[in-house]
Each structure stands twice: as C-alpha cells, then as structure tokens.
Design an enzyme around this catalytic site. Structure first.
Site, short mmCIF file in Angstrom:
data_model
loop_
_atom_site.label_atom_id
_atom_site.label_comp_id
_atom_site.label_asym_id
_atom_site.label_seq_id
_atom_site.Cartn_x
_atom_site.Cartn_y
_atom_site.Cartn_z
N THR A 1 0.82 -1.21 0.00
CA THR A 1 0.00 0.00 0.00
C THR A 1 0.86 1.26 0.00
O THR A 1 0.42 2.30 -0.50
CB THR A 1 -0.97 0.02 1.19
OG1 THR A 1 -0.25 0.08 2.42
CG2 THR A 1 -1.86 -1.21 1.20
N LEU B 1 -2.61 4.86 -0.18
CA LEU B 1 -4.06 4.62 -0.21
C LEU B 1 -4.27 3.12 0.04
O LEU B 1 -4.24 2.31 -0.88
CB LEU B 1 -4.63 5.06 -1.55
CG LEU B 1 -6.15 5.24 -1.63
CD1 LEU B 1 -6.66 6.17 -0.54
CD2 LEU B 1 -6.55 5.78 -3.00
N HIS B 2 -4.48 2.78 1.31
CA HIS B 2 -4.39 1.38 1.74
C HIS B 2 -5.55 0.50 1.26
O HIS B 2 -5.37 -0.44 0.49
CB HIS B 2 -4.33 1.32 3.27
CG HIS B 2 -3.25 2.14 3.89
ND1 HIS B 2 -1.93 1.79 3.87
CD2 HIS B 2 -3.32 3.32 4.57
CE1 HIS B 2 -1.21 2.69 4.51
NE2 HIS B 2 -2.03 3.63 4.94
N ASP B 3 -6.75 0.78 1.77
CA ASP B 3 -7.85 -0.17 1.65
C ASP B 3 -8.36 -0.42 0.23
O ASP B 3 -8.82 -1.53 -0.07
CB ASP B 3 -9.00 0.26 2.55
CG ASP B 3 -8.64 0.17 4.02
OD1 ASP B 3 -7.85 -0.70 4.38
OD2 ASP B 3 -9.15 0.99 4.80
#
Length: 314
Positions: A197, A243-245
């Site tokens: 991520t 921007l992880h999720d």
C-alpha cells in the site's frame, strides 16, 4: 461473468470510503451482499454512520449495513486513529447525516448466517479494518470456514515495519487476537500489507484527477484525501500518502496489477513490545506451511487509472 459475491467489513476512515466506492461502482464485477462495520479508525457509533454516508454518496441506499463489535476480542482498550482521520473519521468533505437505516441485528450474526446459508465456498470477505467481526464469527461458528471463497485483507507489514508502533500496522494492532484467528482458520487469505500500500501513493496529480471528475463523488474523494493524506505527507515527507484499503477491492477487479508470494504468516499476541506484529516468513526459513498470499508489488499507475475510471461512474 457472474459477479463475485462479497461482504465488506470496514471501519471508515477515508481510505475505507474510497474502497467502498470502488466496489459500489463495480456492480458487474462485485455483488455486495452487505457491509459489516467495526470499531477501528474511530468508534463504532461513527464508523457505522460513515458506512451509510458512503452508500448514500454512491446512490446505493439499498445496501445492507450492520453494526458489529465496538471493542477488540481480548484487549480492553480500543485504539483509534482520529489523528489521521479526524474526529468523525471522514473529515474533509461535508457529507450529510445518513437517512438510510442501519439494519437490525449484529454484524457477527450477519456474517455467520450469510456464510452458513451459502451452498459452497462462494463468498469473498473484504476486510478493510480490524478483524474483530470475523474473529468473533470464527469463534461463534467455525463451520463458516468452508463457505469462504477468499479473505482479502488490508493489514500488516514486514519490510516497512509498522505504522502505529515500530512493529505493528494499525488494523492488526487494534485486535491481534482476531487477526490470529483469521490467519489460522484455514480459509484462503490474501494480505495487502504496508509493503504494497505504500507503493500506491495518492500524489497531488492523482488527487486532482479525482477532483476533475466534478461529480459529488469525485469532489468528496479529493476532499477526503486532502485531509487524511496530510498526516502521511508530514510523517513520510512524500507527495501524498498511501491509499491502503482500495487495494483490497482492486485485487478482486484487476489481480494482474499485483504480485506477491504464498508464505507463512503469524501474528504476535503476547509481547507488548511487538504486539500485533505480522511475522512474515518471506524466505521460508521456518519451514511452516504457507497460510497467506502476501502481496508486495503493485502497478500504481494502473491502480489509479482503475480508481479514476470506476469513480467516474458514480
């Protein structure tokens, strides 16, 4: 092709919101059976409200949203992240109070009932926050495991270290005992750690592409990232932040954008110093069997092209 049947488990959070919007914009690929909400980035009273706000932003008020666990399985204190996400969890845009109803019943019961009703391993679980709801569902009904097609989660890290402690990533740290249950349950697990991520950076140019969409969704996403990524910019000294999720949803839509390896992953639950650490045996030194596909590479340009194209639909 028949859309993949998914349940989204989340603690919105700006990056959770973008992940939800990506899924909501992709009905030909993903059938959202429901959204289960957990305490994490902010307390449950805010995360369940934020999940409904995002459904309404996407003009999808028919989505089933269930509130789940308000605290970790074992630990008595909930760790939250208002320092990143703001006091509401969705600071940045001015989103109205949701009008769609929160569904009656507990998220853990919804997970168990929906999985047990499935005829085969046909449901993918998209885990965007702490793993408490699923960890509790596995305790309540271990028979759900054969009904799970895949668990795709954002959490953990190894080469990158942690982002809430030196050793631990936030989602795993909030409820390491639930994470242990998930990684040991025997269902297929795909893990999106900080190592991938942090290669999906929301640079200023990329955020401006969202703003340029000119739609309520595009403007809201740009405002969310303007707010939340300021913390990462200050912390890491980068143009934008990770921007992880949305990586979880992008994996289901475009798996060719990612690379990784099947390895053994264990969760530290005993040591206070390394609590929540994901011990990733990348080089197979322990000889333990692999229990997760750990992703560590992403085509970031392709990822943001997918995001922009899908968000433009809403």
């Amino acid at each position: 092709m028949t859309p993949r049947r998914i349940i989204i488990d989340t603690d919105p959070g700006q990056d959770d919101a973008v992940a939800m919007l990506l899924a909501l914009a992709s009905p030909e690929d993903l059938e959202i059976l429901g959204v289960t909400v957990v305490a994490g980035n902010v307390p449950l009273s805010l995360t369940e409200k934020n999940a409904r706000r995002i459904c309404e932003l996407a003009s999808r008020p028919e989505i089933l949203v269930y509130a789940g666990c308000a605290r970790p399985m074992v630990r008595t204190r909930l760790v939250t992240a208002e320092h990143v996400h703001g006091k509401t969890g969705l600071d940045g845009p001015d989103l109205p109070e949701p009008s769609m109803a929160l569904r009656q019943g507990h998220a853990v019961d919804f997970l168990v009932d929906t999985l047990m009703a499935a005829e085969d391993a046909s449901i993918t679980l998209c885990m965007l926050g702490p793993l408490t709801n699923l960890g509790m569902a596995l305790v309540k009904e271990p028979g759900i495991v054969p009904k799970i097609r895949e668990i795709v989660l954002m959490g953990g890290g190894w080469a990158e270290g942690g982002n809430i402690t030196p050793a631990a990533e936030f989602n795993i740290y909030v409820d390491p005992h639930a994470a242990h249950n998930v990684f040991e349950c025997g269902a297929p697990v795909t893990m999106m750690p900080l190592d991938v991520t942090h290669k999906a950076m929301s640079t200023r140019v990329r955020v401006e592409r969202f703003r340029a969409l000119g739609s309520p969704v595009g403007l809201a996403v740009a405002a969310m990232l303007d707010f939340s990524e300021r913390f990462d910019e200050a912390k890491y000294g980068t143009d934008g932040g990770p921007l992880h999720d949305p990586c979880v949803i992008a994996w289901l839509l475009r798996p060719e954008l990612f690379q990784g390896k099947r390895v053994a992953v264990e969760i530290e639950t005993a040591s206070e110093r390394t609590l929540g650490m994901t011990v990733v045996d990348w080089w197979g030194v322990t000889g333990k069997p692999a229990n997760a596909l750990v992703i560590n590479q992403i085509d970031s340009d392709g990822f943001y092209e997918l995001l922009t194209e899908r968000l433009a639909r809403l």
